[in-house]
Design an enzyme around this catalytic site. Structure first.
Site, PDB file in Angstrom:
ATOM      1  N   CYS A   1      -6.207 -14.209   5.608  1.00 26.13           N
ATOM      2  CA  CYS A   1      -7.416 -14.620   4.903  1.00 26.13           C
ATOM      3  C   CYS A   1      -7.533 -13.618   3.769  1.00 26.13           C
ATOM      4  O   CYS A   1      -7.850 -12.451   3.996  1.00 26.13           O
ATOM      5  CB  CYS A   1      -8.661 -14.569   5.781  1.00 26.13           C
ATOM      6  SG  CYS A   1     -10.135 -14.947   4.824  1.00 26.13           S
TER       7      CYS A   1
ATOM      8  N   CYS B   1     -11.490 -12.390   3.216  1.00 29.92           N
ATOM      9  CA  CYS B   1     -12.230 -11.654   4.257  1.00 29.92           C
ATOM     10  C   CYS B   1     -11.426 -11.654   5.542  1.00 29.92           C
ATOM     11  O   CYS B   1     -10.385 -11.015   5.607  1.00 29.92           O
ATOM     12  CB  CYS B   1     -13.658 -12.165   4.438  1.00 29.92           C
ATOM     13  SG  CYS B   1     -13.839 -13.944   4.649  1.00 29.92           S
ATOM     14  N   SER B   2     -11.848 -12.353   6.561  1.00 25.94           N
ATOM     15  CA  SER B   2     -11.143 -12.243   7.838  1.00 25.94           C
ATOM     16  C   SER B   2     -11.231 -13.538   8.634  1.00 25.94           C
ATOM     17  O   SER B   2     -11.316 -13.508   9.853  1.00 25.94           O
ATOM     18  CB  SER B   2     -11.710 -11.091   8.655  1.00 25.94           C
ATOM     19  OG  SER B   2     -13.103 -11.304   8.849  1.00 25.94           O
ATOM     20  N   CYS B   3     -11.246 -14.688   7.958  1.00 22.26           N
ATOM     21  CA  CYS B   3     -11.328 -15.968   8.663  1.00 22.26           C
ATOM     22  C   CYS B   3     -10.142 -16.086   9.618  1.00 22.26           C
ATOM     23  O   CYS B   3      -9.015 -15.739   9.279  1.00 22.26           O
ATOM     24  CB  CYS B   3     -11.343 -17.127   7.668  1.00 22.26           C
ATOM     25  SG  CYS B   3     -12.834 -17.105   6.653  1.00 22.26           S
TER      26      CYS B   3
HETATM   27 FE    FE Z   1     -12.356 -15.246   5.405  1.00 21.48          FE
END
Ligand code: FE
Length: 206
Positions: A105, A108-110
């Site tokens: 991602c 961010c951190s999906c």
């Molecule tokens: Fe994300």
């Protein structure tokens, strides 16, 4: 946490609140940092990825399931009862001799929570997020994954709407293993695509 955050808003306030709460709980002696770390480790490495491993092992033994999975990941994964927050639209991508898929991602951190649990720290790190796009082969090598020059590497960028699950290649020499034994070969990292599935000796039975 809400399941529909947008990339333009990586929830700095929520992160801040969580960190403050964590510090306060530790300061007041209500939780130990080590216990908290152990809990997070459990969801990162054990509980979460077991769901994904079941999906992958099924795909390895059941060609019709694999077809359904690659066609409509969310629906096929829902057959196991795995759904919910951070997994609304799941797309499964298959690794073959010709194509190796890896997931990131970039903003961010999906991450596909229903099948993989919580994302590992490195997945959320800025270097991974930027480098895996620029130099995927180099990053894969750092994870111990050396791909033949002829293999195409595809990098998938997760978003709040779409999450990916990599179906790693079924390892050689696993013809005689049961579906349950096969799940033990499917590591979390192999479902992110930075590693390959483990060899047949990794099963508990031998
Ligand atoms: Fe994300």
């Amino acid at each position: 946490m809400a399941g529909n955050h947008k990339h333009s808003d990586p929830l700095p306030e929520t992160v801040l609140r969580v960190k403050s709460l964590e510090s306060l709980l530790i300061e007041k002696g209500l939780v130990e940092a080590a216990a908290l770390d152990a809990l997070i480790d459990r969801y990162e490495n054990k509980v979460g990825p077991k769901n994904g491993a079941k999906v992958v092992a099924r795909a390895w033994v059941d060609e019709e399931f694999k077809e359904r999975l690659l066609k409509d990941g969310s629906a096929a994964i829902a057959e196991f009862g795995f759904s919910g927050a951070q997994g609304e639209e799941l797309i499964a991508v298959e690794n073959t001799d010709k194509i190796h898929n890896v997931v990131v991602c970039t903003l961010c951190s999906c991450y596909p929570w229903p099948v993989l649990g919580l994302p590992p720290v490195w997945y959320k790190s800025a270097p991974y997020r930027s480098r895996v796009v620029r130099e995927p082969r180099k990053v894969l090598e750092e994870f111990g994954t050396k791909l033949p020059a002829g293999t195409e590497v595809r990098v998938w960028d997760s978003t709040a709407e779409t999450r990916y699950l990599v179906v790693p290649k079924r390892p050689e020499g696993t013809e005689g293993l049961s579906e349950d034994e096969l799940t033990q070969l499917v590591s979390r990292d192999s479902m992110i695509g930075v590693s390959e599935a483990l060899g047949p000796t990794a099963t508990k039975g031998g």
